[in-house]
Motif scaffolding. Structure first.
Motif, PDB file in Angstrom:
ATOM      1  N   VAL A 165       7.470  -1.163  -4.571  1.00 41.52           N
ATOM      2  CA  VAL A 165       6.789  -0.561  -3.419  1.00 41.52           C
ATOM      3  C   VAL A 165       5.285  -0.815  -3.509  1.00 41.52           C
ATOM      4  N   ILE A 166       4.729  -0.636  -4.684  1.00 49.15           N
ATOM      5  CA  ILE A 166       3.286  -0.820  -4.886  1.00 49.15           C
ATOM      6  C   ILE A 166       2.889  -2.277  -4.662  1.00 49.15           C
ATOM      7  N   GLU A 167       3.639  -3.186  -5.263  1.00 48.55           N
ATOM      8  CA  GLU A 167       3.331  -4.609  -5.097  1.00 48.55           C
ATOM      9  C   GLU A 167       3.447  -5.041  -3.644  1.00 48.55           C
ATOM     10  N   ARG A 168       4.443  -4.519  -2.932  1.00 47.35           N
ATOM     11  CA  ARG A 168       4.634  -4.865  -1.523  1.00 47.35           C
ATOM     12  C   ARG A 168       3.481  -4.318  -0.676  1.00 47.35           C
ATOM     13  N   ALA A 169       3.060  -3.088  -0.951  1.00 45.77           N
ATOM     14  CA  ALA A 169       1.952  -2.481  -0.206  1.00 45.77           C
ATOM     15  C   ALA A 169       0.671  -3.290  -0.405  1.00 45.77           C
ATOM     16  N   ILE A 170       0.425  -3.704  -1.627  1.00 42.99           N
ATOM     17  CA  ILE A 170      -0.767  -4.499  -1.909  1.00 42.99           C
ATOM     18  C   ILE A 170      -0.688  -5.845  -1.192  1.00 42.99           C
ATOM     19  N   ALA A 171       0.448  -6.515  -1.293  1.00 39.04           N
ATOM     20  CA  ALA A 171       0.610  -7.827  -0.655  1.00 39.04           C
ATOM     21  C   ALA A 171       0.458  -7.736   0.866  1.00 39.04           C
ATOM     22  N   ASP A 172       0.971  -6.670   1.453  1.00 36.63           N
ATOM     23  CA  ASP A 172       0.927  -6.521   2.914  1.00 36.63           C
ATOM     24  C   ASP A 172      -0.472  -6.247   3.450  1.00 36.63           C
ATOM     25  N   HIS A 173      -1.334  -5.625   2.649  1.00 33.96           N
ATOM     26  CA  HIS A 173      -2.621  -5.151   3.172  1.00 33.96           C
ATOM     27  C   HIS A 173      -3.866  -5.718   2.504  1.00 33.96           C
ATOM     28  N   LYS A 174      -3.744  -6.405   1.381  1.00 31.83           N
ATOM     29  CA  LYS A 174      -4.942  -6.739   0.600  1.00 31.83           C
ATOM     30  C   LYS A 174      -5.934  -7.651   1.310  1.00 31.83           C
ATOM     31  N   GLU A 175      -5.512  -8.385   2.310  1.00 25.98           N
ATOM     32  CA  GLU A 175      -6.433  -9.277   3.021  1.00 25.98           C
ATOM     33  C   GLU A 175      -7.182  -8.577   4.159  1.00 25.98           C
ATOM     34  N   GLN A 176      -6.808  -7.359   4.465  1.00 24.68           N
ATOM     35  CA  GLN A 176      -7.459  -6.608   5.536  1.00 24.68           C
ATOM     36  C   GLN A 176      -8.782  -6.010   5.051  1.00 24.68           C
ATOM     37  N   LEU A 209      -7.168   2.099   1.861  1.00 28.32           N
ATOM     38  CA  LEU A 209      -6.496   3.228   2.523  1.00 28.32           C
ATOM     39  C   LEU A 209      -5.108   2.863   3.047  1.00 28.32           C
ATOM     40  N   PRO A 210      -4.921   1.734   3.732  1.00 26.11           N
ATOM     41  CA  PRO A 210      -3.556   1.383   4.143  1.00 26.11           C
ATOM     42  C   PRO A 210      -2.612   1.185   2.961  1.00 26.11           C
ATOM     43  N   ILE A 211      -3.127   0.650   1.869  1.00 27.98           N
ATOM     44  CA  ILE A 211      -2.293   0.487   0.673  1.00 27.98           C
ATOM     45  C   ILE A 211      -1.876   1.842   0.131  1.00 27.98           C
ATOM     46  N   LEU A 212      -2.820   2.759   0.024  1.00 31.67           N
ATOM     47  CA  LEU A 212      -2.496   4.105  -0.473  1.00 31.67           C
ATOM     48  C   LEU A 212      -1.477   4.807   0.419  1.00 31.67           C
ATOM     49  N   HIS A 213      -1.641   4.685   1.730  1.00 26.42           N
ATOM     50  CA  HIS A 213      -0.674   5.296   2.648  1.00 26.42           C
ATOM     51  C   HIS A 213       0.704   4.674   2.470  1.00 26.42           C
ATOM     52  N   SER A 214       0.772   3.363   2.344  1.00 26.01           N
ATOM     53  CA  SER A 214       2.064   2.693   2.159  1.00 26.01           C
ATOM     54  C   SER A 214       2.739   3.126   0.871  1.00 26.01           C
ATOM     55  N   ILE A 215       1.964   3.248  -0.188  1.00 27.12           N
ATOM     56  CA  ILE A 215       2.531   3.682  -1.465  1.00 27.12           C
ATOM     57  C   ILE A 215       3.048   5.108  -1.357  1.00 27.12           C
ATOM     58  N   GLN A 216       2.247   5.994  -0.798  1.00 19.51           N
ATOM     59  CA  GLN A 216       2.690   7.376  -0.687  1.00 19.51           C
ATOM     60  C   GLN A 216       3.906   7.499   0.235  1.00 19.51           C
ATOM     61  N   ASP A 217       3.924   6.740   1.332  1.00 21.42           N
ATOM     62  CA  ASP A 217       5.090   6.765   2.223  1.00 21.42           C
ATOM     63  C   ASP A 217       6.338   6.259   1.513  1.00 21.42           C
ATOM     64  N   GLY A 218       6.175   5.242   0.655  1.00 16.62           N
ATOM     65  CA  GLY A 218       7.327   4.644  -0.018  1.00 16.62           C
ATOM     66  C   GLY A 218       7.822   5.391  -1.229  1.00 16.62           C
ATOM     67  N   ILE A 219       6.913   6.034  -1.954  1.00 18.15           N
ATOM     68  CA  ILE A 219       7.280   6.699  -3.217  1.00 18.15           C
ATOM     69  C   ILE A 219       7.215   8.216  -3.102  1.00 18.15           C
ATOM     70  N   GLY A 220       6.367   8.708  -2.220  1.00 21.59           N
ATOM     71  CA  GLY A 220       6.185  10.148  -2.083  1.00 21.59           C
ATOM     72  C   GLY A 220       4.895  10.634  -2.711  1.00 21.59           C
ATOM     73  N   ALA A 223      -6.827  -1.781  -8.249  1.00 23.39           N
ATOM     74  CA  ALA A 223      -8.201  -2.136  -8.596  1.00 23.39           C
ATOM     75  C   ALA A 223      -8.324  -3.639  -8.849  1.00 23.39           C
ATOM     76  N   GLU A 224      -7.401  -4.184  -9.601  1.00 22.30           N
ATOM     77  CA  GLU A 224      -7.455  -5.610  -9.916  1.00 22.30           C
ATOM     78  C   GLU A 224      -7.286  -6.466  -8.661  1.00 22.30           C
ATOM     79  N   GLU A 225      -6.309  -6.155  -7.842  1.00 24.68           N
ATOM     80  CA  GLU A 225      -6.040  -6.955  -6.648  1.00 24.68           C
ATOM     81  C   GLU A 225      -7.148  -6.871  -5.602  1.00 24.68           C
ATOM     82  N   LEU A 226      -7.824  -5.728  -5.541  1.00 28.33           N
ATOM     83  CA  LEU A 226      -8.866  -5.539  -4.527  1.00 28.33           C
ATOM     84  C   LEU A 226     -10.277  -5.766  -5.077  1.00 28.33           C
TER      85      LEU A 226
END
Length: 80
Positions: free
Chosen positions: A10-21, A26-37, A48-51
């Protein structure tokens, strides 16, 4: 504590989906929380590393916004 494979996915997918924006954190954090709770502390170094941010910057955003949880939400018990 280490991340489960499903949480890591879930974390890797959230980063991949949003890191170029612009403002991707914030979108990454929302995606992670939506996916994992919640946003597990173990996800901070990955973001931190990816961004290209410090861990302190990522942690600061997580703790600044009250709607991000760092631990799994509790369960409600309905009493008779």
């Amino acid at each position: 504590m280490s991340l489960s494979e499903s949480a890591k996915s879930v974390i890797e997918r959230a980063i991949a989906d949003h890191k170029e924006q612009p403002g991707a954190l914030l979108p990454i954090l929302h995606s992670i929380q939506d996916g994992i709770g919640h946003v597990p502390p173990e996800s901070v170094p990955l973001m931190a590393e990816e961004l290209n941010l410090s861990r302190a910057e990522v942690h600061g955003v997580i703790t600044f916004y009250h709607h991000f949880r760092q631990t799994p939400p509790g369960h409600h018990v309905n009493l008779p």
